[in-house]
Design a protein around this motif. Structure first.
Motif, PDB file in Angstrom:
ATOM      1  N   UNK A  81       6.173  13.547   2.027  1.00 46.45           N
ATOM      2  CA  UNK A  81       4.860  13.683   2.646  1.00 46.45           C
ATOM      3  C   UNK A  81       4.246  12.346   3.000  1.00 46.45           C
ATOM      4  N   UNK A  82       4.335  11.378   2.071  1.00 47.28           N
ATOM      5  CA  UNK A  82       3.764  10.047   2.322  1.00 47.28           C
ATOM      6  C   UNK A  82       4.477   9.380   3.499  1.00 47.28           C
TER       7      UNK A  82
ATOM      8  N   UNK B 167       6.389  14.932  -2.457  1.00 44.39           N
ATOM      9  CA  UNK B 167       5.333  13.931  -2.330  1.00 44.39           C
ATOM     10  C   UNK B 167       5.813  12.703  -1.574  1.00 44.39           C
TER      11      UNK B 167
ATOM     12  N   UNK C 219       1.106   4.393  -2.669  1.00 47.67           N
ATOM     13  CA  UNK C 219       1.002   5.796  -2.249  1.00 47.67           C
ATOM     14  C   UNK C 219       2.234   6.586  -2.695  1.00 47.67           C
TER      15      UNK C 219
ATOM     16  N   UNK D 273       1.965   7.306  -6.376  1.00 43.71           N
ATOM     17  CA  UNK D 273       0.966   8.348  -6.644  1.00 43.71           C
ATOM     18  C   UNK D 273       1.528   9.723  -6.288  1.00 43.71           C
ATOM     19  N   UNK D 274       2.111   9.847  -5.099  1.00 38.64           N
ATOM     20  CA  UNK D 274       2.597  11.153  -4.634  1.00 38.64           C
ATOM     21  C   UNK D 274       3.912  11.547  -5.297  1.00 38.64           C
TER      22      UNK D 274
ATOM     23  N   UNK E  11       0.819  -1.211   0.000  1.00 38.45           N
ATOM     24  CA  UNK E  11       0.000   0.000   0.000  1.00 38.45           C
ATOM     25  C   UNK E  11       0.849   1.256   0.000  1.00 38.45           C
ATOM     26  N   UNK E  12       1.931   1.221   0.797  1.00 47.00           N
ATOM     27  CA  UNK E  12       2.832   2.378   0.841  1.00 47.00           C
ATOM     28  C   UNK E  12       3.504   2.615  -0.502  1.00 47.00           C
TER      29      UNK E  12
ATOM     30  N   UNK F 290       2.783  10.244 -10.154  1.00 46.57           N
ATOM     31  CA  UNK F 290       1.514  10.656 -10.759  1.00 46.57           C
ATOM     32  C   UNK F 290       1.185  12.118 -10.419  1.00 46.57           C
TER      33      UNK F 290
END
Lengths: 114, 233
Positions: free
Chosen positions: A92-93, A89, A16, A19-20, A12-13, A23
């Motif tokens: 941040x994650x 990003x 993420x 994406x951060x 999952x990480x 993307x």
């Protein structure tokens, strides 16, 4: 934490982070729904400066954390905008996960093993 | 490029009203922590950290909803389905606090306003709808996706009207309230549809891979579940 759950969290990480970190560079740069509402009532010139009217945006104050090295989802000092957004990003994650998981782990109930 | 994930900035709502909402937010979050402890076991705690990190990531992904207008996921409904309402509200709050303190997104003075709208109102609306819909719909991944979609759309519009309420109480400009309300509702229906698609895709994926990790499938299963938490896995 079981090993199986560990793999799920890691997977999952990774999603993420992609994406951060990647993307996010293709995200829309237009004002969002709230920002668009805040601009309603004003007219803007080509440089996006207010030229007349009354809108919420005129009241907008400076952000107390505006000097943060990660302000506005970029890393200060990194000129390449793709890299700057990607690093911000990613940071941040990881920070959100560390703060969230750490705080939730501290307040979890300890009465039973699952 | 500039990422413009934006929440309420400083100065849009008056100082006194902002402070009142900081008090409301702190009190509500303290209550959430008390309620969340019952849900937070060794398995849900790391999952909640992941949900917060995932919401942070997806909030960076502004998508176009109209020419010149974008939007991003708020995440309340997604969090409710995966980790429950109390932990979910805390997940969204964690994201908002990190964004405010490190990324200068959403004013520090306005943090109570942003938490109230997105973490409290949005999550509460999402929770009520998810709980109601899962009592009548089958507990399959597909119907969970439909529930996520519907609840997300409503939750985002409710959150947007939270801003309208705050503006009515402490707006620093004299603009027509029906106009603000209509513009917020109109754009946020579209943002809600985008959020609904993202939330549905996410919960369907998790429900297929690890249904035991989906709070909504464990807890909203029957109207009367009082015990047996974590007994089935």
């Amino acid at each position: 934490m079981s090993r199986r759950l560990g793999w799920f969290i890691a997977g999952g990480l990774l999603v993420a982070l992609l994406l951060a970190g990647v993307v996010s560079n293709f995200a829309s740069g237009s004002p969002d729904g709230l920002d668009a509402t805040a601009r309603e009532g004003c007219t803007f010139n080509a440089d996006d400066e207010i030229t007349g009217g009354t809108c919420m945006l005129q009241q907008e104050g400076e952000h107390q954390m505006g000097d943060s090295p990660l302000a506005d989802y970029g890393v200060r000092g990194v000129d390449n905008s793709f890299l700057s957004t990607a690093l911000a990003g990613t940071a941040g994650v990881l920070i959100t996960f560390a703060v969230g998981a750490g705080a939730f782990w501290l307040v979890r109930r300890r009465d039973q093993k699952v | 490029m500039d990422v413009v994930a934006m929440h309420i900035a400083n100065g849009i709502i008056s100082g006194p009203v902002s402070v009142i909402f900081i008090v409301i937010a702190v009190a509500a979050l303290a209550f959430c922590v008390v309620k969340a402890r019952a849900d937070l076991d060794d398995r849900l705690a790391p999952m909640a950290g992941l949900v917060a990190a995932f919401i942070f990531a997806v909030q960076m992904l502004n998508f176009q909803v109209l020419p010149g207008v974008s939007g991003h996921l708020l995440g309340g409904t997604l969090a409710v389905i995966l980790v429950g309402p109390w932990v979910g509200a805390l997940c969204v709050s964690t994201v908002l606090i990190v964004q405010c303190l490190l990324f200068a997104d959403g004013g520090l003075t306005a943090i109570g306003l942003n938490i109230t709208n997105m973490a409290l109102l949005g999550t509460a609306a999402g929770y009520l709808l998810v709980a109601a819909l899962l009592r009548i719909l089958p507990k399959t991944p597909t119907s969970l996706g439909a529930v996520a979609f519907i609840a997300s759309v409503v939750s985002v519009v409710v959150a947007s009207q939270g801003f309208v309420l705050e503006y009515a109480l402490g707006g620093t400009t004299a603009l027509s309230l029906p106009l603000i309300s209509g513009t917020m509702a109109g754009t946020h229906v579209l943002i809600g549809i985008g959020e609904g698609l993202i939330a549905a895709t996410t919960v369907v994926t998790v429900a297929r891979v690890r249904p035991d990790l989906v709070y909504a499938l464990r807890r909203f299963r029957k109207p009367v579940t009082t015990s047996g938490i974590g007994a089935t896995a």
